[in-house]
Motif scaffolding. Structure first.
Motif, PDB file in Angstrom:
ATOM      1  N   GLY A  45       0.822  -1.212   0.000  1.00 23.82           N
ATOM      2  CA  GLY A  45       0.000   0.000   0.000  1.00 23.82           C
ATOM      3  C   GLY A  45       0.853   1.258   0.000  1.00 23.82           C
ATOM      4  N   VAL A  46       1.933   1.239   0.759  1.00 22.56           N
ATOM      5  CA  VAL A  46       2.843   2.391   0.790  1.00 22.56           C
ATOM      6  C   VAL A  46       3.481   2.598  -0.585  1.00 22.56           C
ATOM      7  N   VAL A  47       3.915   1.510  -1.220  1.00 27.11           N
ATOM      8  CA  VAL A  47       4.517   1.619  -2.549  1.00 27.11           C
ATOM      9  C   VAL A  47       3.510   2.198  -3.537  1.00 27.11           C
ATOM     10  N   LEU A  48       2.283   1.701  -3.511  1.00 25.97           N
ATOM     11  CA  LEU A  48       1.247   2.218  -4.414  1.00 25.97           C
ATOM     12  C   LEU A  48       0.955   3.690  -4.131  1.00 25.97           C
ATOM     13  N   ALA A  49       0.851   4.040  -2.857  1.00 27.49           N
ATOM     14  CA  ALA A  49       0.571   5.434  -2.496  1.00 27.49           C
ATOM     15  C   ALA A  49       1.703   6.355  -2.933  1.00 27.49           C
ATOM     16  N   SER A  50       2.939   5.871  -2.863  1.00 26.68           N
ATOM     17  CA  SER A  50       4.072   6.723  -3.267  1.00 26.68           C
ATOM     18  C   SER A  50       4.105   6.945  -4.770  1.00 26.68           C
ATOM     19  N   SER A  51       3.459   6.075  -5.525  1.00 25.41           N
ATOM     20  CA  SER A  51       3.454   6.252  -6.981  1.00 25.41           C
ATOM     21  C   SER A  51       2.217   7.010  -7.467  1.00 25.41           C
ATOM     22  N   ALA A  52       1.231   7.204  -6.600  1.00 24.38           N
ATOM     23  CA  ALA A  52      -0.022   7.857  -7.008  1.00 24.38           C
ATOM     24  C   ALA A  52       0.174   9.267  -7.568  1.00 24.38           C
ATOM     25  N   PRO A  53       0.984  10.127  -6.953  1.00 25.60           N
ATOM     26  CA  PRO A  53       1.136  11.480  -7.516  1.00 25.60           C
ATOM     27  C   PRO A  53       1.701  11.464  -8.942  1.00 25.60           C
ATOM     28  N   ASP A  54       2.679  10.607  -9.200  1.00 25.40           N
ATOM     29  CA  ASP A  54       3.222  10.510 -10.553  1.00 25.40           C
ATOM     30  C   ASP A  54       2.182   9.982 -11.528  1.00 25.40           C
ATOM     31  N   LEU A  55       1.376   9.033 -11.091  1.00 27.12           N
ATOM     32  CA  LEU A  55       0.333   8.489 -11.960  1.00 27.12           C
ATOM     33  C   LEU A  55      -0.704   9.549 -12.310  1.00 27.12           C
ATOM     34  N   ARG A  56      -1.107  10.346 -11.308  1.00 29.05           N
ATOM     35  CA  ARG A  56      -2.063  11.428 -11.568  1.00 29.05           C
ATOM     36  C   ARG A  56      -1.491  12.444 -12.547  1.00 29.05           C
ATOM     37  N   ARG A  57      -0.236  12.836 -12.316  1.00 25.20           N
ATOM     38  CA  ARG A  57       0.402  13.808 -13.197  1.00 25.20           C
ATOM     39  C   ARG A  57       0.523  13.257 -14.617  1.00 25.20           C
ATOM     40  N   ALA A  58       0.927  12.016 -14.744  1.00 30.80           N
ATOM     41  CA  ALA A  58       1.069  11.399 -16.067  1.00 30.80           C
ATOM     42  C   ALA A  58      -0.278  11.293 -16.769  1.00 30.80           C
ATOM     43  N   ARG A  59      -1.332  10.987 -16.026  1.00 27.00           N
ATOM     44  CA  ARG A  59      -2.670  10.899 -16.612  1.00 27.00           C
ATOM     45  C   ARG A  59      -3.110  12.256 -17.154  1.00 27.00           C
ATOM     46  N   GLU A  60      -2.885  13.300 -16.372  1.00 23.67           N
ATOM     47  CA  GLU A  60      -3.265  14.638 -16.817  1.00 23.67           C
ATOM     48  C   GLU A  60      -2.454  15.070 -18.047  1.00 23.67           C
ATOM     49  N   GLU A  61      -1.166  14.765 -18.043  1.00 24.11           N
ATOM     50  CA  GLU A  61      -0.334  15.104 -19.205  1.00 24.11           C
ATOM     51  C   GLU A  61      -0.796  14.352 -20.445  1.00 24.11           C
ATOM     52  N   SER A  62      -1.162  13.093 -20.263  1.00 26.18           N
ATOM     53  CA  SER A  62      -1.660  12.295 -21.385  1.00 26.18           C
ATOM     54  C   SER A  62      -2.961  12.864 -21.930  1.00 26.18           C
ATOM     55  N   ARG A  63      -3.850  13.258 -21.033  1.00 24.87           N
ATOM     56  CA  ARG A  63      -5.113  13.862 -21.477  1.00 24.87           C
ATOM     57  C   ARG A  63      -4.864  15.148 -22.255  1.00 24.87           C
ATOM     58  N   GLU A  64      -3.938  15.949 -21.776  1.00 26.02           N
ATOM     59  CA  GLU A  64      -3.626  17.200 -22.471  1.00 26.02           C
ATOM     60  C   GLU A  64      -3.048  16.926 -23.859  1.00 26.02           C
ATOM     61  N   ARG A  65      -2.155  15.949 -23.955  1.00 27.54           N
ATOM     62  CA  ARG A  65      -1.588  15.589 -25.269  1.00 27.54           C
ATOM     63  C   ARG A  65      -2.674  15.108 -26.213  1.00 27.54           C
ATOM     64  N   ASN A  66      -3.599  14.282 -25.697  1.00 27.38           N
ATOM     65  CA  ASN A  66      -4.695  13.777 -26.532  1.00 27.38           C
ATOM     66  C   ASN A  66      -5.606  14.908 -26.996  1.00 27.38           C
ATOM     67  N   ARG A  67      -5.919  15.852 -26.096  1.00 30.33           N
ATOM     68  CA  ARG A  67      -6.742  17.005 -26.482  1.00 30.33           C
ATOM     69  C   ARG A  67      -6.053  17.824 -27.564  1.00 30.33           C
ATOM     70  N   ALA A  68      -4.766  18.075 -27.371  1.00 34.00           N
ATOM     71  CA  ALA A  68      -4.013  18.871 -28.344  1.00 34.00           C
ATOM     72  C   ALA A  68      -3.951  18.166 -29.691  1.00 34.00           C
ATOM     73  N   ALA A  69      -3.731  16.849 -29.680  1.00 25.82           N
ATOM     74  CA  ALA A  69      -3.665  16.095 -30.932  1.00 25.82           C
ATOM     75  C   ALA A  69      -5.012  16.094 -31.636  1.00 25.82           C
ATOM     76  N   ALA A  70      -6.100  15.958 -30.874  1.00 18.41           N
ATOM     77  CA  ALA A  70      -7.436  15.952 -31.476  1.00 18.41           C
ATOM     78  C   ALA A  70      -7.756  17.319 -32.076  1.00 18.41           C
ATOM     79  N   GLN A  71      -7.391  18.386 -31.385  1.00 14.00           N
ATOM     80  CA  GLN A  71      -7.631  19.728 -31.906  1.00 14.00           C
ATOM     81  C   GLN A  71      -6.781  19.992 -33.134  1.00 14.00           C
ATOM     82  N   GLU A  72      -5.552  19.487 -33.123  1.00 14.31           N
ATOM     83  CA  GLU A  72      -4.647  19.656 -34.259  1.00 14.31           C
ATOM     84  C   GLU A  72      -5.212  19.000 -35.516  1.00 14.31           C
TER      85      GLU A  72
END
Length: 159
Positions: A45-72
């Motif tokens: 649980g500690v290992v998973l919790a320590s990776s959660a912030p990076d996972l959230r950030r990566a998810r948001e970055e991925s969503r932004e890239r997908n939005r930008a690609a779709a708009q492009e």
């Protein structure tokens, strides 16, 4: 010049590495199988919790890239709910079965690897090696910490 990672990333990487080390060292520290199981569950649980912030950030970055690609490309975002509901039942069943198969294969391989690591440590302990589980655990912890510092954009095309 590479920038230094933020303090929070260093902290999460260190916590993940320490928890991984403790996880694999538990057989040297806790002889009771039940207590070891509870400790490993908490450490996972500690290992998973320590990776959660990076996972959230990566998810948001991925969503932004997908939005930008779709708009492009002049397209709207794909609505996966509409895609799912428009699929035929056989297609949905195939997709769910594929996901379930991947999950079972993943869990099964982790269990096999965990058992092999434990058995190797026990063989080393029986051969008289002190801290038979802790020594490799230190290596796993260092690797976990080092992997946390790998750049997120490895393999992505540059402009």
């Amino acid at each position: 010049m590479p920038s230094t990672p933020p303090v929070s990333r260093v902290l999460y990487a260190a916590v993940g590495g320490l928890a991984t080390t403790a996880y694999y060292a538990t057989p040297d520290l806790i002889r009771s199988r039940a207590a070891r199981g509870w400790a490993k569950t908490a450490l996972a649980g500690v290992v998973l919790a320590s990776s959660a912030p990076d996972l959230r950030r990566a998810r948001e970055e991925s969503r932004e890239r997908n939005r930008a690609a779709a708009q492009e490309q002049g397209q709207d975002q794909v609505d996966w709910r509409v895609t799912w509901t428009s699929m035929k039942p056989r297609g949905r069943a195939t997709l769910v079965a594929g996901g379930a198969t991947a999950l079972v294969a993943s869990v099964g391989s982790v269990v096999l690897i965990e058992r092999a690591v434990f058995r190797r440590g026990e063989r080393r302990r029986a051969a008289g090696v002190r801290f038979a589980h802790t020594r490799p655990a230190l290596v796993w912890g260092v690797l976990t910490t080092a992997i946390a510092f790998l750049p997120d954009d490895v393999g992505e095309p540059t402009d």
